[in-house]
Design an enzyme around this catalytic site. Structure first.
Site, PDB file in Angstrom:
ATOM      1  N   ASP A   1     -36.980  32.947  51.034  1.00  0.00           N
ATOM      2  CA  ASP A   1     -36.843  32.808  52.484  1.00  0.00           C
ATOM      3  C   ASP A   1     -36.236  34.054  53.123  1.00  0.00           C
ATOM      4  O   ASP A   1     -35.682  34.912  52.429  1.00  0.00           O
ATOM      5  CB  ASP A   1     -35.926  31.625  52.794  1.00  0.00           C
ATOM      6  CG  ASP A   1     -36.712  30.328  52.873  1.00  0.00           C
ATOM      7  OD1 ASP A   1     -37.953  30.384  52.936  1.00  0.00           O
ATOM      8  OD2 ASP A   1     -36.073  29.257  52.867  1.00  0.00           O
TER       9      ASP A   1
ATOM     10  N   TYR B   1     -31.500  31.420  39.382  1.00  0.00           N
ATOM     11  CA  TYR B   1     -30.954  31.755  40.699  1.00  0.00           C
ATOM     12  C   TYR B   1     -29.433  31.862  40.627  1.00  0.00           C
ATOM     13  O   TYR B   1     -28.784  31.102  39.910  1.00  0.00           O
ATOM     14  CB  TYR B   1     -31.293  30.671  41.723  1.00  0.00           C
ATOM     15  CG  TYR B   1     -32.664  30.797  42.342  1.00  0.00           C
ATOM     16  CD1 TYR B   1     -32.889  31.658  43.407  1.00  0.00           C
ATOM     17  CD2 TYR B   1     -33.732  30.041  41.875  1.00  0.00           C
ATOM     18  CE1 TYR B   1     -34.137  31.767  43.991  1.00  0.00           C
ATOM     19  CE2 TYR B   1     -34.996  30.137  42.451  1.00  0.00           C
ATOM     20  CZ  TYR B   1     -35.191  31.002  43.508  1.00  0.00           C
ATOM     21  OH  TYR B   1     -36.427  31.118  44.084  1.00  0.00           O
TER      22      TYR B   1
END
Lengths: 252, 252
Positions: A49, A107
């Site tokens: 994003d 992540y």
């Protein structure tokens, strides 16, 4: 190709009209380097994003003209803006696909744990000002590991049908000299905003705003309204994309 | 008041028409907080250039309405943008002046020592891609300490008459896990661009592009043309302003 980018000035990874995106900037540079009549498309392991960073995003593309690996690295780094860095390149078989042959993703989420926001970290961490009991978060992270229905942790706009994913490891550590706490999640794949919604819920657990084993209930209720907060994009880093199935377990 | 700022998005410290400056942003916030009919001016310990950062800049101003120290800190932090953080405030005597009563300043310069530029450090370090012999730099730093005429290390535009300054300590350390080398200079005061010009010369010494004791010659020739390179603003941090004379020596 493995690359790092500072997501601050990008409207996310995926090409969008009239927006500066990682994919768009990469395709421009690859086509400048290629100088071919055919337009080269760049495929990523997945989207990130706006504002989300990458330490080890993976992309692939097909070149008609063969260029040595290091020539691709040097050539693209000289063409790309300074917020993208190509780290490595290697030739792969025609079966390889950055997205569809990926087995796992890692992540990292960095939280700046201070009263006021540190000016140097505003684009590079999330921020949490309330007291935290890290041991509560560690207990809750044991509920995160495993195969679960993460429907309570997916943002509207997700296009995947199944919300079942497997998380191989989920850890948190304190870095007191930096006033940071750092999460690391390693899993088969992640839903839209899943890491950021999980981190927000875990911080609520750490400050006793949510029961320590609330994840077990959230897996059952499958209701995003029970988990409304999304931690900011600035703290999230795509650290690694794993393509070897044997790297999936006991990687740490 | 002691404050930190990320200099990336500022056209330097000092107020300039139609530019976003640290002083301009601070004065706006202080006057919002003060709500007085009198305009409050903010005085800094000295200017920093566009892109230069501060970890411990000091400013002073006069308020007619008395506000407790912590109230000033919290009030201003809520009014200021995220790239400035007020760290501490204290009431001082009317003799105090952020610039004219300062006895010393401590500057840090961070150099990212990698082939390609790290996307996350492009605004927060300088960059040097050639091999460096840190021991050569350490020898040269011994020539930096002391009272010298730094005319070879001052940028055009300096308005000070004397170019003689005293440097109390000058150090360099390697941070291998970050691929950085970090300089720290502590002195009575610094000329315009002095630290950045000295760092550029020291890196040339470390890569054998300049003789190790060249500073001794440069003090004699007093010629900026012998030292043309200025290390980028992005690596420079004003770390501390010292007001106690007894802190000036053996501080480390």
């Amino acid at each position: 190709m493995t690359l790092a980018y500072d997501g601050t000035a990008f409207a996310g990874f995926q090409v969008q009209p009239r927006q500066r995106t990682v994919q768009g900037v990469l395709e421009k540079a690859v086509n400048q380097m290629n100088k071919g009549s055919n337009y080269v498309h760049v495929f990523g392991s997945g989207r990130t994003d706006a504002g989300v960073h990458a330490l080890g995003q993976v992309i692939h593309f097909d070149l008609v003209n063969d260029i040595p690996d290091q020539g691709i690295v040097n050539g693209l780094n000289s063409l790309l803006p300074l917020d993208i860095e190509i780290k490595t390149a290697e030739h792969v078989s025609s079966e390889f696909h950055a997205q569809f042959t990926a087995h796992g993703k890692r992540y990292v989420y960095r939280v700046s744990h201070t009263k006021a926001i540190n000016p140097f970290k505003r684009f590079y961490t999330g921020h949490y000002k309330y007291p935290l009991e890290i041991d509560l978060i560690k207990i809750a992270l044991q509920d995160v590991v495993g195969t679960h229905d993460f429907s309570s942790f997916v943002a509207a706009g997700s296009q995947t049908k199944s919300h079942i994913r497997t998380i191989y490891s989920a850890e948190v550590k304190e870095v007191p000299q930096e006033n940071e706490i750092i999460f690391e999640f390693y899993g088969s794949g992640f839903l839209y905003n899943q890491v950021r919604i999980m981190v927000a819920a875990l911080l609520e657990i750490g400050s006793r705003r949510r029961p320590v084993h609330d994840f077990l209930r959230l897996y059952q209720v499958k209701d995003r309204n029970q988990c409304r907060v999304t931690a900011p994009a600035s703290g999230l880093y795509l650290k690694e994309v794993v393509y070897q199935p044997d790297k999936l377990v006991n990687n740490d």
